[in-house]
Structure formats: structure tokens, C-alpha cells
Design a protein around this motif. Structure first.
Motif, PDB file in Angstrom:
ATOM      1  N   LYS A  24       0.877  -1.170   0.000  1.00 48.82           N
ATOM      2  CA  LYS A  24       0.000   0.000   0.000  1.00 48.82           C
ATOM      3  C   LYS A  24       0.909   1.213   0.000  1.00 48.82           C
ATOM      4  CE  LYS A  24      -3.811  -1.895   2.686  1.00 48.82           C
ATOM      5  NZ  LYS A  24      -4.584  -1.732   3.937  1.00 48.82           N
ATOM      6  N   ILE A  25       0.665   2.130  -0.915  1.00 47.28           N
ATOM      7  CA  ILE A  25       1.428   3.378  -0.971  1.00 47.28           C
ATOM      8  C   ILE A  25       0.448   4.532  -0.854  1.00 47.28           C
ATOM      9  CG2 ILE A  25       2.929   4.845  -2.357  1.00 47.28           C
ATOM     10  CD1 ILE A  25       4.089   2.336  -3.621  1.00 47.28           C
ATOM     11  N   ASP A  26       0.633   5.331   0.177  1.00 49.58           N
ATOM     12  CA  ASP A  26      -0.253   6.472   0.443  1.00 49.58           C
ATOM     13  C   ASP A  26      -1.716   6.057   0.427  1.00 49.58           C
ATOM     14  OD1 ASP A  26       1.931   8.185   0.765  1.00 49.58           O
ATOM     15  OD2 ASP A  26       1.973   8.704  -1.364  1.00 49.58           O
ATOM     16  N   GLY A  27      -2.004   4.888   1.022  1.00 49.94           N
ATOM     17  CA  GLY A  27      -3.367   4.398   1.143  1.00 49.94           C
ATOM     18  C   GLY A  27      -3.880   3.613  -0.044  1.00 49.94           C
ATOM     19  N   ARG A  28      -3.136   3.585  -1.143  1.00 47.75           N
ATOM     20  CA  ARG A  28      -3.564   2.838  -2.339  1.00 47.75           C
ATOM     21  C   ARG A  28      -2.961   1.442  -2.324  1.00 47.75           C
ATOM     22  NH1 ARG A  28      -2.151   5.584  -7.627  1.00 47.75           N
ATOM     23  NH2 ARG A  28      -3.103   3.679  -8.399  1.00 47.75           N
ATOM     24  N   PRO A  29      -3.798   0.395  -2.317  1.00 41.61           N
ATOM     25  CA  PRO A  29      -3.271  -0.974  -2.310  1.00 41.61           C
ATOM     26  C   PRO A  29      -2.826  -1.440  -3.691  1.00 41.61           C
ATOM     27  CG  PRO A  29      -5.656  -1.015  -2.335  1.00 41.61           C
ATOM     28  CD  PRO A  29      -5.251   0.438  -2.241  1.00 41.61           C
ATOM     29  N   ASN A  30      -2.211  -2.621  -3.723  1.00 41.07           N
ATOM     30  CA  ASN A  30      -1.836  -3.307  -4.959  1.00 41.07           C
ATOM     31  C   ASN A  30      -0.826  -2.548  -5.812  1.00 41.07           C
ATOM     32  OD1 ASN A  30      -3.642  -5.401  -4.312  1.00 41.07           O
ATOM     33  ND2 ASN A  30      -5.312  -4.323  -5.306  1.00 41.07           N
ATOM     34  N   ARG A  31       0.058  -1.794  -5.186  1.00 42.77           N
ATOM     35  CA  ARG A  31       1.100  -1.087  -5.930  1.00 42.77           C
ATOM     36  C   ARG A  31       2.336  -1.963  -5.974  1.00 42.77           C
ATOM     37  NH1 ARG A  31       0.704   4.413  -6.390  1.00 42.77           N
ATOM     38  NH2 ARG A  31       2.054   3.934  -8.146  1.00 42.77           N
ATOM     39  N   GLN A  32       2.929  -2.119  -7.137  1.00 43.68           N
ATOM     40  CA  GLN A  32       4.147  -2.900  -7.266  1.00 43.68           C
ATOM     41  C   GLN A  32       5.321  -2.039  -6.800  1.00 43.68           C
ATOM     42  OE1 GLN A  32       3.125  -4.127 -11.452  1.00 43.68           O
ATOM     43  NE2 GLN A  32       4.454  -5.814 -10.816  1.00 43.68           N
ATOM     44  N   ALA A  33       5.925  -2.436  -5.700  1.00 44.56           N
ATOM     45  CA  ALA A  33       7.002  -1.649  -5.102  1.00 44.56           C
ATOM     46  C   ALA A  33       8.196  -1.490  -6.032  1.00 44.56           C
ATOM     47  CB  ALA A  33       7.440  -2.286  -3.785  1.00 44.56           C
ATOM     48  N   CYS A  34       8.420  -2.465  -6.895  1.00 46.25           N
ATOM     49  CA  CYS A  34       9.573  -2.394  -7.806  1.00 46.25           C
ATOM     50  C   CYS A  34       9.345  -1.435  -8.960  1.00 46.25           C
ATOM     51  CB  CYS A  34       9.946  -3.774  -8.324  1.00 46.25           C
ATOM     52  SG  CYS A  34       8.699  -4.509  -9.411  1.00 46.25           S
ATOM     53  N   MET A  35       8.114  -1.007  -9.174  1.00 45.70           N
ATOM     54  CA  MET A  35       7.788  -0.152 -10.316  1.00 45.70           C
ATOM     55  C   MET A  35       7.508   1.290  -9.918  1.00 45.70           C
ATOM     56  SD  MET A  35       8.150  -2.284 -12.720  1.00 45.70           S
ATOM     57  CE  MET A  35       7.552  -1.371 -14.113  1.00 45.70           C
ATOM     58  N   VAL A  36       7.604   1.610  -8.629  1.00 42.41           N
ATOM     59  CA  VAL A  36       7.312   2.954  -8.136  1.00 42.41           C
ATOM     60  C   VAL A  36       8.582   3.538  -7.529  1.00 42.41           C
ATOM     61  CG1 VAL A  36       5.910   4.295  -6.518  1.00 42.41           C
ATOM     62  CG2 VAL A  36       4.922   2.292  -7.651  1.00 42.41           C
ATOM     63  N   THR A  37       8.908   4.767  -7.907  1.00 48.96           N
ATOM     64  CA  THR A  37      10.073   5.448  -7.343  1.00 48.96           C
ATOM     65  C   THR A  37       9.701   6.036  -5.992  1.00 48.96           C
ATOM     66  OG1 THR A  37      10.856   5.993  -9.556  1.00 48.96           O
ATOM     67  CG2 THR A  37      11.787   7.264  -7.748  1.00 48.96           C
ATOM     68  N   VAL A  38      10.538   5.799  -5.003  1.00 46.32           N
ATOM     69  CA  VAL A  38      10.284   6.321  -3.664  1.00 46.32           C
ATOM     70  C   VAL A  38      10.323   7.851  -3.699  1.00 46.32           C
ATOM     71  CG1 VAL A  38      12.678   6.303  -2.824  1.00 46.32           C
ATOM     72  CG2 VAL A  38      10.815   5.962  -1.216  1.00 46.32           C
ATOM     73  N   ALA A  39       9.403   8.470  -2.945  1.00 49.18           N
ATOM     74  CA  ALA A  39       9.293   9.928  -2.924  1.00 49.18           C
ATOM     75  C   ALA A  39       9.263  10.432  -1.491  1.00 49.18           C
ATOM     76  CB  ALA A  39       8.036  10.373  -3.662  1.00 49.18           C
ATOM     77  N   GLU A  40       9.613  11.682  -1.329  1.00 45.06           N
ATOM     78  CA  GLU A  40       9.622  12.325  -0.012  1.00 45.06           C
ATOM     79  C   GLU A  40       8.245  12.214   0.636  1.00 45.06           C
ATOM     80  OE1 GLU A  40      11.603  14.033   3.036  1.00 45.06           O
ATOM     81  OE2 GLU A  40      12.551  13.681   1.092  1.00 45.06           O
ATOM     82  N   ASP A  41       8.229  11.835   1.913  1.00 44.11           N
ATOM     83  CA  ASP A  41       7.019  11.732   2.745  1.00 44.11           C
ATOM     84  C   ASP A  41       6.024  10.663   2.283  1.00 44.11           C
ATOM     85  OD1 ASP A  41       7.930  13.755   4.466  1.00 44.11           O
ATOM     86  OD2 ASP A  41       7.100  15.303   3.158  1.00 44.11           O
ATOM     87  N   MET A  42       6.459   9.722   1.471  1.00 47.65           N
ATOM     88  CA  MET A  42       5.606   8.617   1.030  1.00 47.65           C
ATOM     89  C   MET A  42       5.283   7.741   2.245  1.00 47.65           C
ATOM     90  SD  MET A  42       6.539   6.017  -2.079  1.00 47.65           S
ATOM     91  CE  MET A  42       6.060   7.009  -3.475  1.00 47.65           C
ATOM     92  N   ARG A  43       4.050   7.234   2.300  1.00 51.45           N
ATOM     93  CA  ARG A  43       3.634   6.309   3.355  1.00 51.45           C
ATOM     94  C   ARG A  43       3.447   4.933   2.734  1.00 51.45           C
ATOM     95  NH1 ARG A  43      -1.327   7.389   4.548  1.00 51.45           N
ATOM     96  NH2 ARG A  43      -1.526   8.796   2.801  1.00 51.45           N
ATOM     97  N   ILE A  44       4.270   3.985   3.139  1.00 55.90           N
ATOM     98  CA  ILE A  44       4.253   2.644   2.574  1.00 55.90           C
ATOM     99  C   ILE A  44       3.888   1.659   3.677  1.00 55.90           C
ATOM    100  CG2 ILE A  44       5.626   0.893   1.384  1.00 55.90           C
ATOM    101  CD1 ILE A  44       7.493   3.342   0.607  1.00 55.90           C
ATOM    102  N   GLU A  45       3.010   0.702   3.365  1.00 56.76           N
ATOM    103  CA  GLU A  45       2.598  -0.289   4.350  1.00 56.76           C
ATOM    104  C   GLU A  45       2.600  -1.679   3.727  1.00 56.76           C
ATOM    105  OE1 GLU A  45      -1.044   0.887   6.587  1.00 56.76           O
ATOM    106  OE2 GLU A  45      -1.001   2.540   5.140  1.00 56.76           O
ATOM    107  N   ILE A  46       2.848  -2.684   4.574  1.00 54.15           N
ATOM    108  CA  ILE A  46       2.706  -4.074   4.144  1.00 54.15           C
ATOM    109  C   ILE A  46       1.250  -4.292   3.764  1.00 54.15           C
ATOM    110  CG2 ILE A  46       2.611  -6.456   4.991  1.00 54.15           C
ATOM    111  CD1 ILE A  46       5.115  -5.923   6.573  1.00 54.15           C
ATOM    112  N   GLN A  47       1.028  -5.035   2.705  1.00 54.38           N
ATOM    113  CA  GLN A  47      -0.329  -5.367   2.283  1.00 54.38           C
ATOM    114  C   GLN A  47      -0.669  -6.755   2.793  1.00 54.38           C
ATOM    115  OE1 GLN A  47      -1.685  -4.134  -1.592  1.00 54.38           O
ATOM    116  NE2 GLN A  47      -2.540  -6.151  -1.938  1.00 54.38           N
ATOM    117  N   ASP A  48      -1.767  -6.860   3.524  1.00 54.73           N
ATOM    118  CA  ASP A  48      -2.220  -8.156   4.032  1.00 54.73           C
ATOM    119  C   ASP A  48      -3.323  -8.696   3.138  1.00 54.73           C
ATOM    120  OD1 ASP A  48      -0.572  -8.488   6.309  1.00 54.73           O
ATOM    121  OD2 ASP A  48      -1.743  -6.983   7.352  1.00 54.73           O
ATOM    122  N   GLY A  49      -3.023  -9.788   2.440  1.00 57.93           N
ATOM    123  CA  GLY A  49      -4.010 -10.420   1.582  1.00 57.93           C
ATOM    124  C   GLY A  49      -4.277  -9.644   0.312  1.00 57.93           C
ATOM    125  N   ALA A  50      -5.311 -10.061  -0.384  1.00 56.82           N
ATOM    126  CA  ALA A  50      -5.686  -9.415  -1.644  1.00 56.82           C
ATOM    127  C   ALA A  50      -6.645  -8.270  -1.367  1.00 56.82           C
ATOM    128  CB  ALA A  50      -6.353 -10.431  -2.559  1.00 56.82           C
TER     129      ALA A  50
END
Length: 100
Positions: free
Chosen positions: A67-93
């Protein structure tokens, strides 16, 4: 497991992973930033809850969903990290329309 090359001098970017302040190098993908910071788990499977993490690092396998900034299902390898980004482990689908 992973270590940075010592001859590089990139700027730092601050972000939060599961609420914990973390830093990365500017230009890193979210997956690379998490691995460099020692975080190997990005999601848990929907059935057994088994831990998963970045695998292919090129957007093919979908093992690095977060989850990136509250949006689930984001591929971490395809998104460039940005200042103040909020990233969370995604549990399940997370299916479309089920976003929090």
C-alpha cells in the motif's frame, strides 16, 4: 544481503514504512529502498498469510505488492520512492472497490 556501493553520492529521501521513519536514496524504487533498509517483507498471502517480498524487481511477479499512500496493490519495484511517502505491508488481496 544487499549493500550500497560506497562511491555513490545521491541525495536522501525520507518516507515511512509501517509508520517507522526510513530513508532511501533519491531515484530508488520502493522495493530497492525497502531491501536496502533491511525490510524483506512487503505483503502476506491471502490464504495462509505467508510472507512475500520483492523477487523479480522488474514488475513481472507481483510479489512486492504494497500500500502506498493508502492505495493498495502497488508494485514496489515499479514505483520510485518519494519524499514523505507512506508505505505499508499489504495483508491479503485487495479487490477493486474494497480499498480502505
Amino acid at each position: 544481503m544487499f549493500r550500497r556501493l560506497s562511491d555513490r553520492k545521491e541525495r536522501s529521501v525520507s518516507f515511512a514504512f509501517n509508520g517507522v521513519p526510513t530513508t532511501a536514496r533519491e531515484g530508488d524504487s520502493v522495493a530497492a529502498a525497502l531491501l536496502a533498509a533491511g525490510h524483506c517483507i512487503t505483503r502476506r498471502t491471502p490464504v495462509s498469510g505467508a510472507a512475500r517480498g520483492p523477487y523479480c524487481m522488474m514488475g513481472v511477479c507481483f510479489e512486492c505488492l504494497v500500500k502506498i499512500d493508502g492505495r493498495p496493490n502497488r508494485q514496489a519495484c515499479m514505483v520510485t520512492v518519494a519524499e514523505d511517502m507512506r508505505i505499508e505491508i499489504q495483508d491479503g488481496a485487495v479487490m477493486p472497490g474494497q480499498e480502505e
